[in-house]
Scaffold this motif. Structure first.
Motif, mmCIF file in Angstrom:
data_model
loop_
_atom_site.group_PDB
_atom_site.id
_atom_site.type_symbol
_atom_site.label_atom_id
_atom_site.label_comp_id
_atom_site.label_asym_id
_atom_site.label_seq_id
_atom_site.Cartn_x
_atom_site.Cartn_y
_atom_site.Cartn_z
ATOM 1 N N VAL A 1 -8.495 4.522 1.095
ATOM 2 C CA VAL A 1 -7.283 3.753 1.448
ATOM 3 C C VAL A 1 -6.346 3.673 0.244
ATOM 4 O O VAL A 1 -5.128 3.877 0.367
ATOM 5 C CB VAL A 1 -7.672 2.343 1.938
ATOM 6 C CG1 VAL A 1 -6.420 1.465 2.103
ATOM 7 C CG2 VAL A 1 -8.442 2.419 3.243
ATOM 8 N N ASP A 2 -6.922 3.383 -0.915
ATOM 9 C CA ASP A 2 -6.089 3.248 -2.116
ATOM 10 C C ASP A 2 -5.393 4.559 -2.488
ATOM 11 O O ASP A 2 -4.392 4.546 -3.207
ATOM 12 C CB ASP A 2 -6.951 2.767 -3.291
ATOM 13 C CG ASP A 2 -7.414 1.323 -3.098
ATOM 14 O OD1 ASP A 2 -6.782 0.608 -2.307
ATOM 15 O OD2 ASP A 2 -8.432 0.941 -3.712
ATOM 16 N N SER A 3 -5.962 5.670 -2.051
ATOM 17 C CA SER A 3 -5.372 6.975 -2.419
ATOM 18 C C SER A 3 -4.243 7.376 -1.478
ATOM 19 O O SER A 3 -3.587 8.395 -1.710
ATOM 20 C CB SER A 3 -6.463 8.048 -2.370
ATOM 21 O OG SER A 3 -6.781 8.391 -1.020
ATOM 22 N N ILE A 4 -4.027 6.606 -0.450
ATOM 23 C CA ILE A 4 -3.060 7.016 0.583
ATOM 24 C C ILE A 4 -1.642 7.115 0.022
ATOM 25 O O ILE A 4 -1.178 6.256 -0.736
ATOM 26 C CB ILE A 4 -3.099 6.012 1.767
ATOM 27 C CG1 ILE A 4 -4.355 6.226 2.600
ATOM 28 C CG2 ILE A 4 -1.852 6.124 2.638
ATOM 29 C CD1 ILE A 4 -4.559 5.193 3.693
ATOM 30 N N ARG A 5 -1.005 8.186 0.405
ATOM 31 C CA ARG A 5 0.418 8.372 0.130
ATOM 32 C C ARG A 5 1.111 8.647 1.450
ATOM 33 O O ARG A 5 0.564 9.379 2.285
ATOM 34 C CB ARG A 5 0.649 9.555 -0.818
ATOM 35 C CG ARG A 5 -0.018 9.385 -2.182
ATOM 36 C CD ARG A 5 0.666 8.285 -3.010
ATOM 37 N NE ARG A 5 0.005 8.120 -4.288
ATOM 38 C CZ ARG A 5 -0.965 7.259 -4.525
ATOM 39 N NH1 ARG A 5 -1.422 6.469 -3.535
ATOM 40 N NH2 ARG A 5 -1.532 7.145 -5.711
ATOM 41 N N ILE A 6 2.259 8.064 1.626
ATOM 42 C CA ILE A 6 2.949 8.214 2.929
ATOM 43 C C ILE A 6 4.316 8.840 2.704
ATOM 44 O O ILE A 6 5.092 8.394 1.839
ATOM 45 C CB ILE A 6 3.119 6.839 3.621
ATOM 46 C CG1 ILE A 6 1.744 6.208 3.871
ATOM 47 C CG2 ILE A 6 3.872 7.002 4.956
ATOM 48 C CD1 ILE A 6 1.813 4.772 4.397
ATOM 49 N N GLU A 7 4.592 9.867 3.469
ATOM 50 C CA GLU A 7 5.915 10.496 3.449
ATOM 51 C C GLU A 7 6.533 10.308 4.829
ATOM 52 O O GLU A 7 6.108 10.926 5.792
ATOM 53 C CB GLU A 7 5.805 11.998 3.170
ATOM 54 C CG GLU A 7 5.194 12.337 1.841
ATOM 55 C CD GLU A 7 4.986 13.840 1.712
ATOM 56 O OE1 GLU A 7 5.922 14.582 2.031
ATOM 57 O OE2 GLU A 7 3.878 14.254 1.345
ATOM 58 N N PRO A 8 7.499 9.405 4.941
ATOM 59 C CA PRO A 8 8.103 9.151 6.269
ATOM 60 C C PRO A 8 8.765 10.418 6.817
ATOM 61 O O PRO A 8 9.248 11.260 6.053
ATOM 62 C CB PRO A 8 9.132 8.072 5.999
ATOM 63 C CG PRO A 8 8.875 7.571 4.621
ATOM 64 C CD PRO A 8 8.107 8.619 3.889
ATOM 65 N N LEU B 1 0.862 -1.177 0.000
ATOM 66 C CA LEU B 1 0.000 0.000 0.000
ATOM 67 C C LEU B 1 0.898 1.227 0.000
ATOM 68 O O LEU B 1 1.851 1.303 0.785
ATOM 69 C CB LEU B 1 -0.921 0.002 1.235
ATOM 70 C CG LEU B 1 -1.876 1.192 1.353
ATOM 71 C CD1 LEU B 1 -2.920 1.171 0.236
ATOM 72 C CD2 LEU B 1 -2.586 1.196 2.710
ATOM 73 N N ALA B 2 0.581 2.160 -0.865
ATOM 74 C CA ALA B 2 1.343 3.395 -0.969
ATOM 75 C C ALA B 2 2.825 3.121 -1.230
ATOM 76 O O ALA B 2 3.692 3.898 -0.837
ATOM 77 C CB ALA B 2 1.173 4.236 0.298
ATOM 78 N N GLY B 3 3.083 1.983 -1.849
ATOM 79 C CA GLY B 3 4.461 1.658 -2.188
ATOM 80 C C GLY B 3 5.222 0.968 -1.080
ATOM 81 O O GLY B 3 6.404 0.661 -1.238
#
Lengths: 314, 182
Positions: A307-314, A235-237
């Motif tokens: 949920v599918d649109s989620i992008r995460i930037e640590p 998810l989100a890569g």
């Protein structure tokens, strides 16, 4: 023989007698314990914003000005002073400049969530168990330090923000029988008996390590949780494990039903939780969506799209 | 209850909670004492209930419902205290024996004694309903909300409890005592 009215009168009179004042020493004992008694995790957590420095204040003000400018521009007629402009995208994308998630009904669009900059959950895992908690339960795997992980997601019409950390159905919320919600967490120690009661309200007692597999396995192996076998997911890569969790149909004796803590307690009987347990550059992040069998297919599809649109930037 | 105080305490304001605890402490303790019929147990229950209020306040969604919610925590603490210890020593208030006593007063003492015995035979569930309804004057729907049970259950418990107390008042001891006073 007493009549019902006599009995009521006598009982009331009898109850009126006796102690009324709480001794000061009891109140003092309570207040003495407050500083070392963490408030229990709220589903919608109490917020404690760190004090802002001048630069941060300026940044916030600047962001607000830019946001207002963008909104104002978008409200201008297409043939206005600034000429024609492109038709807005019908489907919001988190890639667009996201708005900061806020409480209340959301206008469709891309939103920015920073769920871990706030303390989601109680501090009972941080070495301050409540008076009745298990004293040894101090090692929750939930990192206590704030972090700045940014999550962006696209929200359609009909959804509302809950604090700056989660969303649910506008009006309906997350309650049974047809609510839905999405929240973010880190995973944590589990309660061996998630049905917390006055006699069983200790801190979580099943240790869980920090990895994705640790948490996924703990849920799957839990003796009372009705969970699917963890499967690989991306998810989100980011890779991780996916689990469906079916909560009990009767949780009326639980105050509340709390599988892991810090976390989200059951919002209603027969709640279904869908967990994406992700490894985000070595940090575990749990994306948790919630619904019920009676949640409409349309709403469930919207939730999945979010949920599918989620992008995460640590 | 000052809902602003509740909201501030929800967000972790310890001063606000102190004010809140002072405002509700007496009432909670009075209720606990009437349910448990024991001063020490009541103090312990009230202390635990107030700590639970502090700890769980962030979970209270509607600050306007603070009172009912706090009663629920208190009754829960009373359950815990009752189960934790079995110290059910009588806590009767005795009238001085060297003072002249009117027959009504003697009757009242006997009533108290019978009530005390009858009340102690009730479960905490039943006691809580009696106290919330007849001491706090909460309407039955509010008692139901406070205890987290259906209103029908509250009615049933109240009926059962009052029937038991009435039976206690009608026990044989009363006419015997009155006869002795004559």
């Amino acid at each position: 023989m007493s009549t019902d009215r006599d009995t009521t009168r006598i009982v009331r009179s009898w109850l009126d007698e006796g102690v009324t004042a709480l001794p000061d020493r009891v109140l003092d004992a309570v207040l003495d314990q407050v500083p070392t008694t963490p408030q229990r995790r709220a589903w919608w957590p109490a917020r404690r914003f760190p004090p802002m420095n001048r630069f941060a204040r300026f940044a916030v003000v600047a962001a607000a000005v830019v946001t207002l400018a963008v909104i104002g521009y978008n409200l201008l007629p297409a043939t206005g002073l600034f000429g024609s402009r492109a038709t807005p995208e019908p489907t919001p994308s988190p890639a667009a400049s996201p708005m900061t998630l806020h409480s209340g009904t959301l206008t469709p669009g891309a939103y920015l969530v920073t769920p871990f900059g706030l303390r989601l959950g109680s501090d009972r895992c941080a070495g301050n168990p409540s008076p009745s908690a298990n004293p040894a339960a101090s090692g929750c795997s939930d990192p206590r330090s704030d972090d700045s992980t940014r999550i962006t997601l696209a929200v359609p019409d009909g959804w509302a923000g809950i604090d700056p950390t989660a969303i649910w159905l506008a009006g309906q919320g997350s309650t049974a029988p047809s609510g839905a919600a999405l929240v973010f967490g880190r995973g944590a120690w589990l309660h061996s008996d998630p049905c917390l009661t006055a006699e069983n309200e200790g801190a979580p007692d099943i240790p869980v390590g920090p990895t994705v597999d640790d948490f996924a396995s703990a849920i799957a192996d839990h003796p009372t949780l009705d969970a699917t076998t963890p499967v690989d997911v991306t998810l989100a890569g980011y890779s991780g494990k996916y689990i469906d969790l079916q909560l009990p149909a009767d949780i009326s004796a639980c105050h509340p039903y709390f599988p892991w803590e810090p976390g989200i307690y059951a919002q209603g009987p027969s709640q279904r939780s869908h967990l994406w347990i992700l490894d985000v550059d070595g940090i575990r992040i749990v994306v948790q969506s919630m619904d019920y069998a009676s949640t409409s297919a349309e709403r469930r599809a919207e939730l999945q799209a979010i949920v599918d649109s989620i992008r995460i930037e640590p | 209850m000052d809902t602003q105080l509740v909201v501030r305490a929800q967000s972790g304001d310890q001063q606000a909670f102190a004010s809140l605890a002072m405002a509700v402490g007496d009432r909670l303790h009075a209720v606990a004492h009437r349910i448990l019929r024991d001063t020490d147990l009541a103090e312990d229950a009230t202390q635990q209930a107030l700590l639970s209020v502090w700890r769980d306040l962030p979970q209270l969604r509607d600050p306007a419902r603070f009172d009912a919610w706090s009663y629920r925590l208190l009754v829960r603490a009373c359950y815990a205290e009752a189960r934790r210890t079995h110290r059910w020593a009588p806590n009767l208030r005795l009238l001085p024996t060297d003072e002249p006593m009117a027959s009504d007063s003697l009757g009242a003492v006997v009533d108290r004694d019978q009530l005390e015995r009858g009340f102690r035979r009730l479960s905490i569930d039943h006691r809580a309903v009696v106290v919330l309804h007849h001491y706090l004057d909460l309407p039955l729907p509010e008692v139901a909300e406070a205890l987290g049970v259906p209103e029908g259950t509250v009615r049933s418990r109240l009926h059962h409890a009052m029937r038991g107390l009435r039976a206690a008042l009608d026990a044989d001891a009363r006419p015997t005592a009155r006869e002795a006073a004559q």
